[in-house]
Design an enzyme around this catalytic site. Sequence first.
Site: not given
Ligand code: NAP
Ligand code: HSE
Length: 433
Positions: A16, A135, A190, A204, A208, A305
């Site tokens: 993200v 959400v 992702g 999760d 939400k 995503g």
């Molecule tokens: P991700 O791909 O695992 O990325 C997490 C990022 O945070 C990485 O860049 C990681 O660094 C960094 N990070 C983690 N712990 C850290 C720390 N202690 N200090 C500094 N940097 C740190 O996660 P994501 O999927 O983007 O999700 C991020 C957030 O958005 C989460 O709260 C998730 O629940 C939410 N979210 C995700 C989605 C989705 O579809 N993926 C949708 C809605 C909400 P590195 O790159 O160096 O490892």
């Molecule tokens: N892991 C979550 C999902 C990301 O699959 O819906 C979006 O919040």
Amino acid sequence: MQKNIIKIGIAGLGTVGAETFQYIQNHQAFLKSRTGKDLIVTAVSARDKQKYRHLHLNDVTWCDNPAEMALRDDVDLVIELMGGADGAAFDLIQNALSCGKPIITANKALISKHAQRIFEKVNADKIAFAFEASVAGGIPIIKTIREGFAGNKITSVYGILNGTCNYILTEMAQKNMPFATVLKDAQDKGYAEADPSFDIDGIDTAHKLSILSAIAFGHIPKLDEIEIQGIRAITDLDINYADQLGYSIKLLGIAEETTNGISQIVAPCMLPKTASLSSVHGVFNAVFIKGDYMGDSLSVGRGAGGKATTSAIIADLIDICRGHFIHPLGQITQVEAKTIFKPIHQRQGQYYIRLLVKDEIGVIAEISAVLRDHKISLKSIIQHYQTEKSDDTVPVVITTHETNYGDVRAALTALSSLPVVMKPPHMMHILDL
Ligand code: NAP
Ligand code: HSE
């Protein structure tokens, strides 16, 4: 915000964060046309500075400690995209709140856990705290309930809120793919959380649901009030039986207002194939809401995503830059600290029960006796005799008439202890939406 140049810090450059960073870099003129301001990313943070990220990071400051980003003079607004209910994300948000800086986050785990103290602080100090991305990213559902439906008394919320689970259930049903293969695919795309058990065990969805329920019913999110069941136990047998019975299987978050309070459940549910939520496939999320004046409403969009989530983050960013923000729950007076929740055990509904039993005389009679003793009326029972069997067991699938959930749970415990029942029974709610 009053300033003409808004300096942004982004913590987290994963699925993200990287997408959001690129969006802001690549849409300067577009964002100015929407806000009248110049929006610039001045600082970023992630765990590993050496990781190659396909991002142009030359002109931004790298913060080894993300929490310090909020304290910097060249950061006016913080976007937290690291994840985790505590640790670095919580420290960063605490620092931003203490400096009175606006915060945007997609972190539903953190909001679900710390909403009370965060909401009290932002309300008292009039700090913008925006979390539309937490959400159903591609659906502006928080704004829809809080602002679009503000004049309604909401009576129920049913949501497909986890893209990973909906993707897994869809691929299992449509392509006969095994659970583990589809989960790996969702991770590669992702969609999945850092710990995918949060997705498949329903946590999760519960995060939400707690947020949507809080906004819909005006209380503080509380995870421990939600009965949570994930999709781990669903097999191809369940998918096939659901199909035969005319149902699809969806992991739903359900919040319903009743005379005794609000019941909140996360569980795999069987829905008629003709139900609108049954046609929501793959990574798509959907939220079905009932209200007293607007009636029934269904919103559908991508739930996970980088792009769909960035869409919600940018909407929050534009809102804050335009000076639009309201209490996170849309309340003006103090939010109730506690609502009385109806024990889920009193819920009335129909149920699906799948058993693996010994293939011998009298087994169905034993099962029927247990259900009779728990006042459960059978609607249908299917036992498929398999000609090519590797052992002396056979699956039996039961659906019930409308009955009490507490009685079903007690009956499942009794069934588990029968010597002829070979594995713990698997139960799903049947909903007639
Ligand atoms: P991700 O791909 O695992 O990325 C997490 C990022 O945070 C990485 O860049 C990681 O660094 C960094 N990070 C983690 N712990 C850290 C720390 N202690 N200090 C500094 N940097 C740190 O996660 P994501 O999927 O983007 O999700 C991020 C957030 O958005 C989460 O709260 C998730 O629940 C939410 N979210 C995700 C989605 C989705 O579809 N993926 C949708 C809605 C909400 P590195 O790159 O160096 O490892
Ligand atoms: N892991 C979550 C999902 C990301 O699959 O819906 C979006 O919040």
